[in-house]
Write an enzyme that holds these catalytic residues in place. Structure first.
Site, mmCIF file in Angstrom:
data_model
loop_
_atom_site.group_PDB
_atom_site.id
_atom_site.type_symbol
_atom_site.label_atom_id
_atom_site.label_comp_id
_atom_site.label_asym_id
_atom_site.label_seq_id
_atom_site.Cartn_x
_atom_site.Cartn_y
_atom_site.Cartn_z
ATOM 1 N N LEU A 66 0.829 -1.214 0.000
ATOM 2 C CA LEU A 66 0.000 0.000 0.000
ATOM 3 C C LEU A 66 0.862 1.261 0.000
ATOM 4 O O LEU A 66 0.562 2.236 -0.683
ATOM 5 C CB LEU A 66 -0.925 0.007 1.221
ATOM 6 C CG LEU A 66 -2.052 -1.028 1.207
ATOM 7 C CD1 LEU A 66 -2.643 -1.200 2.607
ATOM 8 C CD2 LEU A 66 -3.141 -0.647 0.209
ATOM 9 N N MET A 67 1.962 1.232 0.780
ATOM 10 C CA MET A 67 2.823 2.410 0.897
ATOM 11 C C MET A 67 3.642 2.644 -0.371
ATOM 12 O O MET A 67 3.923 3.778 -0.745
ATOM 13 C CB MET A 67 3.760 2.260 2.101
ATOM 14 C CG MET A 67 3.042 2.320 3.435
ATOM 15 S SD MET A 67 4.087 1.775 4.807
ATOM 16 C CE MET A 67 5.209 3.179 4.964
ATOM 17 N N ASP A 86 1.059 13.621 0.137
ATOM 18 C CA ASP A 86 1.269 14.854 0.893
ATOM 19 C C ASP A 86 2.228 15.790 0.156
ATOM 20 O O ASP A 86 3.432 15.582 0.156
ATOM 21 C CB ASP A 86 1.826 14.522 2.287
ATOM 22 C CG ASP A 86 2.028 15.783 3.124
ATOM 23 O OD1 ASP A 86 1.472 16.846 2.743
ATOM 24 O OD2 ASP A 86 2.729 15.708 4.138
ATOM 25 N N SER A 115 2.028 25.283 2.159
ATOM 26 C CA SER A 115 3.416 25.233 2.658
ATOM 27 C C SER A 115 4.134 24.100 1.921
ATOM 28 O O SER A 115 4.518 23.085 2.506
ATOM 29 C CB SER A 115 3.431 24.986 4.171
ATOM 30 O OG SER A 115 2.545 25.862 4.845
ATOM 31 N N LYS A 156 6.173 21.331 -0.017
ATOM 32 C CA LYS A 156 7.449 20.660 0.255
ATOM 33 C C LYS A 156 8.424 20.909 -0.900
ATOM 34 O O LYS A 156 7.988 21.167 -2.016
ATOM 35 C CB LYS A 156 7.225 19.140 0.359
ATOM 36 C CG LYS A 156 6.464 18.683 1.580
ATOM 37 C CD LYS A 156 6.253 17.173 1.530
ATOM 38 C CE LYS A 156 5.436 16.679 2.710
ATOM 39 N NZ LYS A 156 6.162 16.714 3.973
ATOM 40 N N ARG A 208 3.952 9.536 -1.238
ATOM 41 C CA ARG A 208 2.868 8.575 -1.506
ATOM 42 C C ARG A 208 2.692 7.652 -0.317
ATOM 43 O O ARG A 208 1.652 7.008 -0.158
ATOM 44 C CB ARG A 208 3.175 7.778 -2.772
ATOM 45 C CG ARG A 208 4.404 6.871 -2.675
ATOM 46 C CD ARG A 208 4.702 6.194 -4.007
ATOM 47 N NE ARG A 208 5.797 5.229 -3.909
ATOM 48 C CZ ARG A 208 7.089 5.552 -3.977
ATOM 49 N NH1 ARG A 208 7.456 6.810 -4.135
ATOM 50 N NH2 ARG A 208 8.021 4.608 -3.894
ATOM 51 N N ASP A 250 1.765 21.988 6.100
ATOM 52 C CA ASP A 250 2.458 20.698 5.971
ATOM 53 C C ASP A 250 2.466 19.941 7.296
ATOM 54 O O ASP A 250 2.989 18.837 7.377
ATOM 55 C CB ASP A 250 3.886 20.916 5.456
ATOM 56 C CG ASP A 250 4.538 19.615 5.027
ATOM 57 O OD1 ASP A 250 3.801 18.643 4.742
ATOM 58 O OD2 ASP A 250 5.781 19.546 4.981
ATOM 59 N N ARG A 270 -1.572 15.750 11.884
ATOM 60 C CA ARG A 270 -2.134 15.922 13.238
ATOM 61 C C ARG A 270 -3.565 16.458 13.203
ATOM 62 O O ARG A 270 -4.327 16.257 14.135
ATOM 63 C CB ARG A 270 -1.204 16.815 14.067
ATOM 64 C CG ARG A 270 -1.005 18.197 13.554
ATOM 65 C CD ARG A 270 0.252 18.867 14.091
ATOM 66 N NE ARG A 270 1.471 18.308 13.489
ATOM 67 C CZ ARG A 270 2.700 18.724 13.777
ATOM 68 N NH1 ARG A 270 2.882 19.696 14.651
ATOM 69 N NH2 ARG A 270 3.750 18.183 13.191
#
Length: 486
Positions: free
Chosen positions: A168-169, A252, A257, A259, A268, A329, A333
């Protein structure tokens, strides 16, 4: 093919010590194996191999691997069971050599610990090559002999769980979107009658007032999903469940902000928390563990669009707290805040969340161990003891009030999503932020950013996404289930 282990001798230059399977095979070939080994020069060092061809008609190729010292047990300095780690590493090397010879089947010496041998074989052979035309030959590892078949099968199940997380990762973010992630897990659990999977759409997330989660998701064209899985394995289905929560950012970019572009493709795997906890519940179901487990995975992308969070925006979490988004970014959380609030609905025996949360965690511990922040020494002890067995280590980090002040001293809202001293103690301020959304007495936050990727540190994993610490989560759940029985 056949993979056999051999221990290094107690005395320098002494004859190598075979495992019982090695002894039996040596007898079968009238002592030729020992003879050839001694002719090959100095005794085999740990993790080193020798290949012999034509020794026996059933096994045209035999790989002998060095297991290190015979009675290596728990190493207190290393915080793991060295004997088990030696077996995993040696068997992985042996199986890969059989694969390089393009032999489709390999029998594996249990080396006195069939579970570790199976883990080494299945983890060591795994590689993500779904999208390549040229693939490595598939090798099926089997147990050599019949003595430890139950332990072998358990090891296979543990390793397949971690391999699911790795799959999956590793898969590209256009192949594993939030909905595709959820459907993949649902399909894995379809055959279990005691598992219910709920794929919650955006409308449900809105009704649940998960404003922090939605604020991240709105920057992307991919709709968010809240994946909720219930596994009822306990004899009493009303027993308090263990609740796992996993960060599921399927890509992500950092949002506004943004990367840096170099290495952004690895993001991914920013749903590694969701991948490991979902793989853990799949494994628990396959092992039929006698406890109840709930998995919660908020799934979305973090993208920079005209609708995305802007630095300085204030959003409202499920428990009513307002959050100033000073850095878009630091989005994981925000997802976890709402999922942790929701986790309190289930009267959990413990809440454990996993997330590739901070680069600061990687700076602190590298890939040696997962950082654990917890309000419960009972929970810490169980996680720590599980990790000694699996070799996928955890290390306790501080949850001091010192860090809480740095996220609650906020100009516009109840909390800020980054600490006020910017980079100082970044993994610790992230944990302090999450603690603001937890009232449960047994909660642990696992920051898995440092263990997300394997370069060459874990010898029985190939280069790529690691799927850690899936086996530690499974072993931890297994220990909890034993505890509740006693």
């Amino acid at each position: 093919g056949l993979v056999l282990g051999v221990y290094s001798s107690e005395k320098d230059g002494g004859a190598a010590q075979f495992t019982s399977a090695g002894d039996a095979f040596n007898t079968l070939v009238s002592g030729k194996l020992r003879e050839l080994l001694s002719l090959c020069g100095p005794p085999l060092k740990k993790g080193k191999t020798r290949i012999f061809h034509g020794l026996h008609q059933d096994f045209p190729s035999v790989v002998v691997v060095g297991l290190g010292k015979k009675n290596a047990g728990v190493n207190d300095q290393e915080n793991w069971n060295e004997g088990k780690e030696n077996i995993r590493a040696a068997i992985a090397v042996g199986c890969r050599q059989i694969q390089d010879l393009e032999i489709p089947c390999v029998e594996v010496d249990p080396c006195g610990d069939a579970q570790s041998a199976a883990e080494g074989a299945v983890l060591g052979l795994h590689e993500y090559n779904e999208l390549k035309q040229k693939k490595k030959p598939i090798v099926t590892p089997q147990l050599h002999g019949s003595a430890e078949s139950e332990a072998w099968q358990k090891g296979v199940t543990y390793a397949e769980g971690q391999n699911l997380a790795r799959y999956l990762m590793e898969a590209p973010a256009n192949y594993i979107t939030p909905i595709k992630f959820a459907e993949h897990i649902e399909q894995k659990l379809r055959s279990f009658s005691n598992v219910k999977v709920h794929i919650r759409p955006e409308s449900w997330i809105t009704t649940e007032q998960m404003g922090a989660f939605l604020s991240v998701a709105k920057g992307s064209a991919e709709p968010p999903i809240f994946l909720e899985i219930h596994y009822l394995g306990a004899p009493n289905t009303n027993d308090s469940p263990l609740v796992f929560v996993g960060k599921g950012v399927t890509f992500d970019s950092g949002g506004i902000s943004l990367k840096p572009s170099s290495g952004m493709d690895a993001m991914r795997a920013d749903m590694g928390g969701a991948a490991t906890v979902c793989s853990a519940i799949v494994t628990a179901a396959a092992l039929n563990l006698p406890l109840n487990i709930i998995v919660l995975a908020p799934l979305c992308e973090n993208m920079p669009s005209g609708k995305a969070n802007k630095p300085g925006d204030v959003v409202r979490a499920k428990n009513g707290k307002t959050i100033q988004v000073d850095n878009t970014d630091a989005e994981g959380r925000l997802l976890l805040a709402d999922a942790l609030c929701y986790a309190h609905n289930f009267n959990a025996s413990a809440i454990v969340n996993a997330a590739t949360l901070t680069g600061a965690m990687d700076v602190a511990l590298g890939s040696a161990a997962t950082g654990v922040f917890t309000n419960s020494s009972w929970l810490w002890t169980h996680l720590y003891e599980a990790s000694i067995l699996t070799g996928d280590r955890v290390w306790r980090m501080p949850l001091f009030e010192h860090y809480t002040k740095q996220v609650t001293d906020c100009p516009l809202a109840d909390v800020s999503n980054i600490g006020k001293y910017s980079r100082a103690g970044g993994a610790c301020t992230a944990a302090a932020f999450l603690k603001e959304f937890v009232t449960a007495p047994h909660w642990a936050h696992l920051d898995i950013a440092g263990v997300m990727l394997n370069k060459d540190e874990v010898p029985y994993l190939r280069k790529g996404m690691a799927g850690r610490p899936t086996r530690t989560l499974v072993e931890f759940a297994a220990r909890l289930s034993q505890d509740s029985h006693n």
